[in-house]
Every structure is written in C-alpha cells, then in structure tokens.
Write a protein that holds these residues in place. Structure first.
Motif, short mmCIF file in Angstrom:
data_model
loop_
_atom_site.label_atom_id
_atom_site.label_comp_id
_atom_site.label_asym_id
_atom_site.label_seq_id
_atom_site.Cartn_x
_atom_site.Cartn_y
_atom_site.Cartn_z
N GLN A 78 0.82 -1.20 0.00
CA GLN A 78 0.00 0.00 0.00
C GLN A 78 0.86 1.26 0.00
N GLU B 62 0.88 4.34 -2.77
CA GLU B 62 0.76 5.76 -2.45
C GLU B 62 1.95 6.55 -2.98
N ASP C 217 -2.77 4.35 -6.34
CA ASP C 217 -4.06 4.22 -5.66
C ASP C 217 -5.07 5.25 -6.17
#
Length: 306
Positions: free
Chosen positions: A49, A53, A58
């Motif tokens: 994740q 970013e 995303d």
C-alpha cells in the motif's frame, strides 16, 4: 524545407502524447499488480500500500495519466520500481548501445544489399540474380533469434573467434550486427534490383549508352541516382523495424541496450521504464522519418514541401 521541418517537429509532442496514452492504457489493463511485484514476495500488505501511495497507483486511472503527462512535460519520465532511479538515467545509459547496434545493422544491410541488387539488375536472370533470389527468401524467412544462435554456435563455440555475449569492441559487435542486418540485405537487394531494372529501361539510359558513356558511369551516375528515392524510403521504414529487432538481438547476445532494458522492465511490470523506453523508440522513429523526408528534397529538387 526549413518551415516543413519546423512544422513536423512541432507535431512531435502531439504524436508522443498519443503514444504515451496508448502505452499507459495497455500497461494498466494487463493483469497483475505492479506495486506488489515491486514490493517483492515477502512484502506485507502495508508495504504494498505504501508503494501504491508513493507512485500514485491508488488514484483513478486518468488522474494517474495526467500526473504522468505533467511530469513528462517537464522531462521527468518517472522512477523505476525496481532500482528507484530515474528512468531517464537508464535510457541515457542504454540508448548509445542500441544506436550503435542499429547503425551497424543498417550499415551491413545497405553495404551488402545495394551492391548485390545492382549486380543482379545489370544481368537479370543470371547467376548472381538467381543466387540473390534464393538468399533473399532465406534471409527473410530465417528468424533473427535463430540466426543469432547459429552465428554464436559457429563463431564462438566451434571456431572460438568471437565472444558470445556482451558489449566491447568490434568483436562483440560483429555477430549482433550481422544477426540484425542480414535479413534486411534481402530487402535492399530486391528493391535495388527492381528499381534499377525500371530505370535501366528508360530512354535516357539508352541515349547515354549511344553517346558512348561507360557502363560504370551509366549504372552509378545516371541509374542509381534516380533509383535512390525508393531506397531512402525503405531506409526510413526499416530503421523502425531494426529498432524492434534490436530488442530480440540484445536479449540473445546480452547486449546492454535499451531493448534489453525494456524487456527486463516488461517482465517486472516496471511500467515507468516501459513507457519511457517506448517513448524513446517512438521519438527516434519519428526523427529518422523526418530526416528521410528532407533527404527526398536533396535527391530530387523537383519535390516540393507543402
């Protein structure tokens, strides 16, 4: 001619935007998560994740593209997922090797193909012409990677004359350049033969012979100069094909060029590297085709640039 060149160069950014959009969409529709591949098999979901970013993966797809386009307008091609270095540095490092290989391959194609085509046109359906037809079919049909392996087996394994892989002096360049250029010898030789036969049948050629001009001057000064425009056209078209063929040849011979750089990035789903290398390839093809268009006016002053 100058105004024509400036107009073509002003259209270059629009062409590159179209190329970048096509490549961007294709890469993002390919199955697989580039962030997870970049993070590695042992990465946690939080690590994946974080990479999403950091690289903006995303965000909505079109937002990602416009961010990339804004960076591209400032000369920023992004950073590699694998090495975390700017893509422009990788292209600057590998582009000279690809240009060296492509130029050598084109030189082999022209220096072998054009004289063979001239020799075949002077005596059509003779021994040289018949041998040339056979070699042309063989050269077009033989896959580049297979030809490269055969050359490697002969020159490196059997004779031990040349190094099988890597980049260095002419000994490293010979086999990759021959693998890349040999299939295009057939293209240049057959085209030279057909255009020369058309020109040699013209009235002014017969007049030159009747005035006592030597056959060598007739062939090279009168006929070849008028048959050059189709050859220049094929030169521009084949340059793009040679760049595409360099991708395979660089992989076979471990040649550290931009094609191999792109293949490694495709395997790793390193999307910024793939986008950057394809844009570099597209820019080279457009510039070479512009150069070909300008050469038309030098070869034939009657050509007008609208």
């Amino acid at each position: 001619m100058l105004n024509y060149a400036i107009r073509r160069l002003l259209l270059l950014p629009l062409m590159l935007v179209g190329v970048s959009l096509s490549v961007f969409m294709m890469l993002h529709f390919i199955p697989g998560d580039p962030a997870r591949l970049a993070a590695g098999p042992d990465a946690t979901e939080a690590d994946v994740q974080q990479i999403r970013e950091n690289y903006g993966l995303d965000r909505p797809l079109m937002t990602q593209y416009f961010i990339y386009l804004r960076k591209l307008s400032h000369g920023d091609l992004g950073d590699s997922f694998q090495t975390y270095t700017p893509v422009s540095e990788g292209i600057a490092r590998t582009l000279p090797a690809t240009l060296e290989l492509t130029a050598a391959g084109m030189l082999i194609a022209v220096l072998l193909g054009v004289p063979l085509g001239i020799a075949a046109s002077v005596r059509p359906r003779g021994l040289i012409d018949n041998c040339l037809t056979t070699l042309a079919v063989l050269g077009i049909s033989l896959p580049g990677f297979f030809l490269g392996l055969l050359l490697m087996l002969f020159f490196s394994v059997q004779l031990e004359w040349l190094p099988p892989t890597g980049r260095g002096g002419w000994s490293h360049l010979f086999m990759p350049a021959l693998t890349l250029g040999l299939p295009y010898v057939a293209t240049f030789s057959r085209l030279t033969r057909s255009t020369m036969l058309d020109v040699l049948g013209e009235d002014y050629i017969r007049t030159a012979y009747a005035k006592g001009v030597s056959p060598l001057n007739v062939v090279f000064r009168h006929a070849l100069s008028n048959a050059a425009i189709p050859l220049v056209t094929v030169f521009g078209m084949d340059f793009g094909r040679l760049l595409g063929g360099a991708v395979i040849v660089e992989t076979v011979f471990a040649w550290p060029g931009m094609g191999r750089f792109m293949i490694d990035a495709i395997v790793a789903r390193d999307i910024y590297v793939v986008q950057g290398t394809i844009l570099a390839f597209a820019t080279l093809v457009v510039l070479v085709n512009l150069l070909v268009d300008l050469v038309y006016g030098i070869l034939d002053p009657r050509i007008a640039y609208a």
